[in-house]
Design a protein around this motif. Sequence first.
Motif, PDB file in Angstrom:
ATOM      1  N   HIS A  43       0.813  -1.212   0.000  1.00 32.69           N
ATOM      2  CA  HIS A  43       0.000   0.000   0.000  1.00 32.69           C
ATOM      3  C   HIS A  43       0.851   1.269   0.000  1.00 32.69           C
ATOM      4  O   HIS A  43       0.320   2.374   0.029  1.00 32.69           O
ATOM      5  CB  HIS A  43      -0.938   0.002   1.214  1.00 32.69           C
ATOM      6  CG  HIS A  43      -0.217  -0.114   2.520  1.00 32.69           C
ATOM      7  ND1 HIS A  43       0.234  -1.314   3.022  1.00 32.69           N
ATOM      8  CD2 HIS A  43       0.138   0.837   3.423  1.00 32.69           C
ATOM      9  CE1 HIS A  43       0.831  -1.114   4.178  1.00 32.69           C
ATOM     10  NE2 HIS A  43       0.787   0.183   4.447  1.00 32.69           N
ATOM     11  N   TRP A  44       2.186   1.141  -0.029  1.00 31.98           N
ATOM     12  CA  TRP A  44       3.065   2.306  -0.103  1.00 31.98           C
ATOM     13  C   TRP A  44       3.230   2.743  -1.556  1.00 31.98           C
ATOM     14  O   TRP A  44       3.120   1.940  -2.490  1.00 31.98           O
ATOM     15  CB  TRP A  44       4.440   1.975   0.471  1.00 31.98           C
ATOM     16  CG  TRP A  44       4.503   1.909   1.965  1.00 31.98           C
ATOM     17  CD1 TRP A  44       3.498   1.559   2.832  1.00 31.98           C
ATOM     18  CD2 TRP A  44       5.661   2.170   2.766  1.00 31.98           C
ATOM     19  NE1 TRP A  44       3.957   1.584   4.118  1.00 31.98           N
ATOM     20  CE2 TRP A  44       5.279   1.954   4.118  1.00 31.98           C
ATOM     21  CE3 TRP A  44       6.970   2.550   2.491  1.00 31.98           C
ATOM     22  CZ2 TRP A  44       6.162   2.125   5.183  1.00 31.98           C
ATOM     23  CZ3 TRP A  44       7.863   2.715   3.546  1.00 31.98           C
ATOM     24  CH2 TRP A  44       7.464   2.510   4.878  1.00 31.98           C
ATOM     25  N   SER A  45       3.543   4.010  -1.733  1.00 29.29           N
ATOM     26  CA  SER A  45       3.895   4.563  -3.040  1.00 29.29           C
ATOM     27  C   SER A  45       5.338   5.045  -2.993  1.00 29.29           C
ATOM     28  O   SER A  45       5.667   5.962  -2.222  1.00 29.29           O
ATOM     29  CB  SER A  45       2.976   5.733  -3.411  1.00 29.29           C
ATOM     30  OG  SER A  45       3.531   6.484  -4.480  1.00 29.29           O
ATOM     31  N   ALA A  67       5.465   6.671   6.714  1.00 29.57           N
ATOM     32  CA  ALA A  67       4.574   5.721   7.380  1.00 29.57           C
ATOM     33  C   ALA A  67       3.666   6.420   8.376  1.00 29.57           C
ATOM     34  O   ALA A  67       2.491   6.059   8.533  1.00 29.57           O
ATOM     35  CB  ALA A  67       5.397   4.638   8.073  1.00 29.57           C
ATOM     36  N   ALA A  68       4.200   7.458   9.036  1.00 32.69           N
ATOM     37  CA  ALA A  68       3.396   8.180  10.030  1.00 32.69           C
ATOM     38  C   ALA A  68       2.259   8.955   9.376  1.00 32.69           C
ATOM     39  O   ALA A  68       1.251   9.261  10.031  1.00 32.69           O
ATOM     40  CB  ALA A  68       4.286   9.137  10.824  1.00 32.69           C
ATOM     41  N   GLN A  69       2.389   9.275   8.085  1.00 34.36           N
ATOM     42  CA  GLN A  69       1.360  10.037   7.382  1.00 34.36           C
ATOM     43  C   GLN A  69       0.262   9.154   6.794  1.00 34.36           C
ATOM     44  O   GLN A  69      -0.768   9.673   6.351  1.00 34.36           O
ATOM     45  CB  GLN A  69       2.005  10.853   6.246  1.00 34.36           C
ATOM     46  CG  GLN A  69       2.977  11.917   6.720  1.00 34.36           C
ATOM     47  CD  GLN A  69       3.641  12.643   5.564  1.00 34.36           C
ATOM     48  OE1 GLN A  69       3.341  12.394   4.396  1.00 34.36           O
ATOM     49  NE2 GLN A  69       4.547  13.549   5.881  1.00 34.36           N
ATOM     50  N   LEU A  70       0.488   7.845   6.763  1.00 32.37           N
ATOM     51  CA  LEU A  70      -0.504   6.953   6.156  1.00 32.37           C
ATOM     52  C   LEU A  70      -1.770   6.898   7.002  1.00 32.37           C
ATOM     53  O   LEU A  70      -1.718   7.044   8.226  1.00 32.37           O
ATOM     54  CB  LEU A  70       0.079   5.541   6.029  1.00 32.37           C
ATOM     55  CG  LEU A  70       1.212   5.364   5.023  1.00 32.37           C
ATOM     56  CD1 LEU A  70       1.790   3.956   5.135  1.00 32.37           C
ATOM     57  CD2 LEU A  70       0.722   5.610   3.603  1.00 32.37           C
ATOM     58  N   PRO A  71      -2.906   6.666   6.379  1.00 34.56           N
ATOM     59  CA  PRO A  71      -4.138   6.486   7.158  1.00 34.56           C
ATOM     60  C   PRO A  71      -3.992   5.345   8.143  1.00 34.56           C
ATOM     61  O   PRO A  71      -3.258   4.374   7.903  1.00 34.56           O
ATOM     62  CB  PRO A  71      -5.191   6.170   6.082  1.00 34.56           C
ATOM     63  CG  PRO A  71      -4.629   6.735   4.812  1.00 34.56           C
ATOM     64  CD  PRO A  71      -3.137   6.601   4.930  1.00 34.56           C
ATOM     65  N   ASP A  89       5.580   8.800  -3.850  1.00 33.66           N
ATOM     66  CA  ASP A  89       5.289   9.683  -2.719  1.00 33.66           C
ATOM     67  C   ASP A  89       6.447   9.687  -1.726  1.00 33.66           C
ATOM     68  O   ASP A  89       6.823  10.744  -1.190  1.00 33.66           O
ATOM     69  CB  ASP A  89       4.008   9.236  -2.018  1.00 33.66           C
ATOM     70  CG  ASP A  89       2.764   9.436  -2.879  1.00 33.66           C
ATOM     71  OD1 ASP A  89       2.839  10.183  -3.877  1.00 33.66           O
ATOM     72  OD2 ASP A  89       1.724   8.824  -2.555  1.00 33.66           O
ATOM     73  N   LEU A  90       7.020   8.508  -1.487  1.00 32.30           N
ATOM     74  CA  LEU A  90       8.165   8.415  -0.588  1.00 32.30           C
ATOM     75  C   LEU A  90       9.354   9.207  -1.135  1.00 32.30           C
ATOM     76  O   LEU A  90      10.089   9.834  -0.373  1.00 32.30           O
ATOM     77  CB  LEU A  90       8.548   6.946  -0.395  1.00 32.30           C
ATOM     78  CG  LEU A  90       9.822   6.668   0.418  1.00 32.30           C
ATOM     79  CD1 LEU A  90       9.670   7.183   1.849  1.00 32.30           C
ATOM     80  CD2 LEU A  90      10.142   5.167   0.409  1.00 32.30           C
ATOM     81  N   THR A 107      -2.671  -2.675   8.477  1.00 26.90           N
ATOM     82  CA  THR A 107      -2.540  -3.816   7.542  1.00 26.90           C
ATOM     83  C   THR A 107      -1.102  -4.061   7.149  1.00 26.90           C
ATOM     84  O   THR A 107      -0.837  -4.922   6.324  1.00 26.90           O
ATOM     85  CB  THR A 107      -3.370  -3.555   6.271  1.00 26.90           C
ATOM     86  OG1 THR A 107      -2.933  -2.328   5.648  1.00 26.90           O
ATOM     87  CG2 THR A 107      -4.836  -3.462   6.613  1.00 26.90           C
ATOM     88  N   GLN A 108      -0.161  -3.308   7.713  1.00 26.89           N
ATOM     89  CA  GLN A 108       1.247  -3.514   7.368  1.00 26.89           C
ATOM     90  C   GLN A 108       1.720  -4.878   7.866  1.00 26.89           C
ATOM     91  O   GLN A 108       1.318  -5.346   8.889  1.00 26.89           O
ATOM     92  CB  GLN A 108       2.109  -2.417   7.990  1.00 26.89           C
ATOM     93  CG  GLN A 108       1.906  -1.070   7.309  1.00 26.89           C
ATOM     94  CD  GLN A 108       2.880  -0.028   7.850  1.00 26.89           C
ATOM     95  OE1 GLN A 108       4.031  -0.326   8.138  1.00 26.89           O
ATOM     96  NE2 GLN A 108       2.410   1.184   7.995  1.00 26.89           N
TER      97      GLN A 108
END
Length: 402
Positions: A331-333, A391-395, A336-337, A401-402
């Motif tokens: 679910h990471w981009s 990671a801290a900015q993710l919903p 964006d990173l 779900t990580q």
Amino acid sequence: MDYRFSDAIANTPKSFIREILKLTQSDNIISFAGGLPNSALFPVDAIRHAAEHVLSRDGRNTLQYSTTEGHAPLRAWIAERYARHGMNVAPEQVLITNGSQQALDLLGKVFLNPGDAVALENPSYLGAIQAFRLFRPQFHSATLSTDGIDVAELQAVMRQHQCRFFYGIPNFQNPTGLSYSATTRQQLATMLQQEQQLMIEDDPYGALRFSGSSLPPVAALAPEQVVMLGSFSKVCAPGMRLGWMVAPAPVLAQLAVAKQAADLHSGYFSQRVLYQYLQDNNLDEHISQISHAYQQQQQAMVAALQQHLPPGIAHTTPEGGMFLWLTLPKHWSATDLFHIAVRHGVAFVPGEPFFADASQRHHLRMSYCTVDVATIHTGVQRLAAAMAEYAAQLPQHSKETQ
């Protein structure tokens, strides 16, 4: 003025890496993005001596036009080098090109019509995707794993879509650093022969092995089914812009026609200087020096990744070449990173453009070649900090779900 550009160029995006490099020119950014060889290892003095020798001994001829296929002694040198590695190549099968990137363009001109199918590794080299895209093909991919291409899947893809050829990088692939196993190479060669299919085997990194055992190219196992690409850019100097193709005679004849239309011939002066350098120096000793340096840098990067990156992030551990590949949580981009990482003073290449359909966003490529060991450690620490911020900015549901 209303400039009427072709549909082909209008549908071909700019090089993603070249655009990223514009964002990473600051001295404050540690860049793992570029796929450049380490310029500290270029044989500057030896090439200068070679240029002086050629100009002083045969300057007028060296500065003249030459043959499309390339400087005959250089083509013979390439053929003889393949022979030392168990591959039967005649000098007449060798075509000198302006780096292997021109080879990709020539192959597109010779083999592709709009709408034709091309089979790729998934992911694949974005420079090849860009070069072939000018000819408006349809791309179809097969899975790349730690053993190499999934041959059964590739066979099904090539049958279903009647692909013109398969493009692959069996040694230290760009972007992943993965290599095909001996079993995969033999299975692939057998499949190509049975199906009467063509492979474009790109091998710019094969000489840069620093661990493990060397394996035969697919071209040695199925010579009539393979066009092999090589380059002096990674083992000598990219500024000379010299590579080559080894192809069956009927294919080489058509490639020569395409090259005549493109540029008449590759720079004769560069070819003569390079050949003189090869006569005066031991290329294998120089390659050994490069490989040793890259091994130290790769080991430093792998150690730093294992020490600093959070759980759930995987990486390849290549036995040679210039790159390794990180796989992030799905679910990471990586794009964006990337923007967060630049603010932290470190850069990489997001993996999305290495997929012909841009379907996967959770990978990234890192090169260890141009960064010293101490700086690699600092750069990976910055990357880890960027990942923590991202990671801290993710919903919240994504974190769970990580």
